[in-house]
Design an enzyme around this catalytic site. Structure first.
Site, mmCIF file in Angstrom:
data_model
loop_
_atom_site.group_PDB
_atom_site.id
_atom_site.type_symbol
_atom_site.label_atom_id
_atom_site.label_comp_id
_atom_site.label_asym_id
_atom_site.label_seq_id
_atom_site.Cartn_x
_atom_site.Cartn_y
_atom_site.Cartn_z
ATOM 1 N N GLN A 156 2.256 -6.050 -3.185
ATOM 2 C CA GLN A 156 2.539 -6.095 -1.737
ATOM 3 C C GLN A 156 3.824 -5.305 -1.452
ATOM 4 O O GLN A 156 4.162 -4.415 -2.212
ATOM 5 C CB GLN A 156 2.648 -7.542 -1.221
ATOM 6 C CG GLN A 156 1.318 -8.290 -1.171
ATOM 7 C CD GLN A 156 0.896 -8.847 -2.513
ATOM 8 O OE1 GLN A 156 1.695 -9.443 -3.213
ATOM 9 N NE2 GLN A 156 -0.353 -8.670 -2.866
ATOM 10 N N GLY A 184 -4.102 -4.355 -4.406
ATOM 11 C CA GLY A 184 -5.049 -3.355 -4.885
ATOM 12 C C GLY A 184 -4.264 -2.121 -5.273
ATOM 13 O O GLY A 184 -3.764 -1.416 -4.410
ATOM 14 N N HIS A 185 -4.076 -1.912 -6.568
ATOM 15 C CA HIS A 185 -3.302 -0.760 -7.023
ATOM 16 C C HIS A 185 -4.260 0.331 -7.499
ATOM 17 O O HIS A 185 -4.970 0.158 -8.477
ATOM 18 C CB HIS A 185 -2.348 -1.183 -8.153
ATOM 19 C CG HIS A 185 -1.267 -2.115 -7.677
ATOM 20 N ND1 HIS A 185 -0.465 -2.831 -8.508
ATOM 21 C CD2 HIS A 185 -0.865 -2.416 -6.414
ATOM 22 C CE1 HIS A 185 0.388 -3.550 -7.787
ATOM 23 N NE2 HIS A 185 0.158 -3.316 -6.520
ATOM 24 N N ASP A 230 0.814 -1.223 0.000
ATOM 25 C CA ASP A 230 0.000 0.000 0.000
ATOM 26 C C ASP A 230 0.842 1.265 0.000
ATOM 27 O O ASP A 230 0.430 2.292 0.539
ATOM 28 C CB ASP A 230 -0.971 0.020 1.203
ATOM 29 C CG ASP A 230 -1.750 -1.272 1.304
ATOM 30 O OD1 ASP A 230 -2.264 -1.702 0.270
ATOM 31 O OD2 ASP A 230 -1.819 -1.847 2.402
HETATM 32 P P1 IMP Z 1 -2.391 -12.920 1.800
HETATM 33 O O1 IMP Z 1 -1.348 -12.464 0.828
HETATM 34 O O2 IMP Z 1 -3.786 -12.599 1.373
HETATM 35 O O3 IMP Z 1 -2.224 -14.366 2.177
HETATM 36 O O4 IMP Z 1 -2.162 -12.102 3.161
HETATM 37 C C1 IMP Z 1 -0.989 -12.232 3.935
HETATM 38 C C2 IMP Z 1 -0.626 -10.914 4.603
HETATM 39 O O5 IMP Z 1 -0.242 -9.979 3.601
HETATM 40 C C3 IMP Z 1 -1.777 -10.250 5.365
HETATM 41 O O6 IMP Z 1 -1.226 -9.539 6.472
HETATM 42 C C4 IMP Z 1 -2.336 -9.266 4.364
HETATM 43 O O7 IMP Z 1 -3.009 -8.182 4.982
HETATM 44 C C5 IMP Z 1 -1.069 -8.811 3.676
HETATM 45 N N1 IMP Z 1 -1.293 -8.346 2.299
HETATM 46 C C6 IMP Z 1 -1.529 -9.108 1.209
HETATM 47 N N2 IMP Z 1 -1.658 -8.339 0.117
HETATM 48 C C7 IMP Z 1 -1.472 -7.068 0.504
HETATM 49 C C8 IMP Z 1 -1.438 -5.811 -0.178
HETATM 50 O O8 IMP Z 1 -1.583 -5.722 -1.399
HETATM 51 N N3 IMP Z 1 -1.233 -4.712 0.600
HETATM 52 C C9 IMP Z 1 -0.998 -4.790 1.937
HETATM 53 N N4 IMP Z 1 -0.996 -5.946 2.602
HETATM 54 C C10 IMP Z 1 -1.239 -7.081 1.907
#
Ligand code: IMP
Length: 422
Positions: free
Chosen positions: A223, A39-40, A12
């Site tokens: 991420q 989410g971009h 983010d």
């Molecule tokens: P997952 O990737 O959905 O398995 O989530 C694993 C961890 O990564 C969690 O703490 C999510 O909130 C975080 N996370 C996954 N994708 C994003 C992103 O695009 N932005 C911020 N945090 C993310």
């Protein structure tokens, strides 16, 4: 020639805006890892668009957008995203290319994510529940399905075999899966068929050809570095490699083609989901940052945790990816604070181990440096030398500490609110 664009914190950081700002100078934008957990957000002509799996160059004419082999695709969500992006005026049919080797998120993967998080109770990861981890588990377990498999007459059989294994796990968790699975399955097969109507390629050859022809490629991460599977705050991480090395394996890219690595960081920190966050602010300053910075998840809508900039963590991310230049985001959010803090080190940690093996909140105490704040609304400024002196001091300090230049400073969501520092 390939440049890599990465987030250096917990995601983010604002990669969507910057990728969109930079893409006019690239021929190809290629996403190399993650999936619809990302989410971009992009603002085009004053309208906000959120991309989850589609690369950020999709709104630019003549830009090739490649979903790489390292990405995991949920056909239902990608179809909806494509339809939304077409409705917003982008020629997705001609601009989007999908790696045949990208793995598919099955409906049962989404449900497995939910079952696993439920079983973890208080230790839950805070996953986005998009099925990311179960899909990567099947990939490394060599039982995953790739989008190119949909061309095989045995596709249904492969699906059923994968599902049978998942059902045994649902039984282990005593998880009620049937109703939701039935609801999603037919949509999923329809969406797989829909995606067969798009250009699916052997992306490593496709990319290599463009590089050989002298095209400029931007490898886009998702991420952030501190969510990297190997180097993030494990186990509170995502399931892919978010650092620059991930671009090589997620695209079939030889390291020698990488020219420059650009790292994006926010002027403060945020994190969604569970896990250590040494500089977290559970007070009114934290609330100020959340409200003023609109710190709510683009994908899940969850409120983000907020805190001061964490230099040991930022320097660690810079080291891991060999970052050549920095982009500072959302600096305008700090306007109005009397003082600003940044963590310089963690108490008791040597220079060699600035980021200890386990940075659990209770065992890591940040040592802060206090900076004078500024009251001016910097979001209206357009030149570097217009910025308040105290802010320029903050920037110079960060550059010296990180030993990397800050090239761009973003002071608002609009394209215009982007200051290039010479
Ligand atoms: P997952 O990737 O959905 O398995 O989530 C694993 C961890 O990564 C969690 O703490 C999510 O909130 C975080 N996370 C996954 N994708 C994003 C992103 O695009 N932005 C911020 N945090 C993310």
């Amino acid at each position: 020639m390939v440049d890599v664009l990465l987030g250096l914190q917990w995601g983010d950081e604002g990669k969507g805006k910057i990728a969109d700002f930079l893409t006019p100078s690239y021929d190809v934008v290629a996403r190399f890892q993650g999936g619809p957990n990302a989410g971009h957000s992009l603002e085009i002509n004053g309208k906000k668009h959120v991309l989850n799996t589609i690369p950020s160059g999709i709104f630019h004419e003549n830009c090739i957008n490649l979903i790489g082999n390292g990405v995991v695709i949920d056909p239902i969500l990608l179809r909806a995203e494509i339809e939304k992006t077409i409705a917003a005026g982008a020629d997705v049919r001609s601009r989007l290319y999908i790696s045949k080797k990208a793995h598919l998120i099955l409906p049962s993967h989404r449900l497995l994510d939910a079952a696993s998080e439920k079983a973890k109770g208080d230790d839950k990861i805070g996953s986005t529940l998009r099925g990311i981890s179960p899909t990567y588990q099947d990939k490394t377990g060599r039982s995953g399905l790739r989008i190119g498999d949909a061309d095989s007459p045995d596709f249904k059989k492969l699906y059923t075999k994968a599902l049978e294994k998942h059902i045994s796990v649902f039984r282990y968790y005593a998880f009620d899966y049937q109703e939701e699975l039935t609801r999603l399955e037919s949509q999923w097969f329809e969406a797989v068929e829909y995606l067969r109507g798009f250009k699916q390629v052997n992306s490593e050859f496709f990319l290599h050809r463009h590089i050989t022809e002298g095209k400029k490629v931007l490898a886009e991460g998702a991420q952030g570095s501190l969510l990297d599977l190997d180097f993030g705050s494990y186990p509170y991480v995502t399931s892919s490699n978010t650092i620059s090395g991930g671009a090589c394996v997620g695209l079939g890219l030889a390291p020698k083609h990488i020219r420059k690595v650009t790292g994006i960081f926010k002027a403060y920190c945020t994190r969604v989901g569970s896990g250590p966050f040494p500089t977290e602010l559970n007070d009114e300053t934290g609330e100020f940052l959340r409200t003023k910075g609109h710190e709510f998840g683009a994908t899940t809508g969850r409120p983000r945790r907020t805190g001061w900039l964490d230099l040991p963590a930022l320097k660690y991310a810079i080291m891991l990816s060999g970052v050549d230049e920095l982009i500072m985001m959302k600096a305008d959010v700090l306007s109005g604070l009397d003082t600003i803090n940044a963590a310089l080190s963690y108490e008791g940690c040597s220079d060699e181990e600035q980021c200890p093996f386990n940075i659990q909140g209770t065992t890591v105490t940040p040592v802060y440096k206090e900076f004078a704040g500024w009251q001016e609304d910097i979001s209206v400024m357009r030149q570097y030398n217009e910025l308040p002196e105290s802010f320029r001091n903050y920037i110079s300090f960060m550059e010296a500490e990180c030993a990397v230049p800050i090239r761009i400073i973003s002071i608002g969501p609009d394209r215009e609110q982007t200051i290039q520092k010479k």
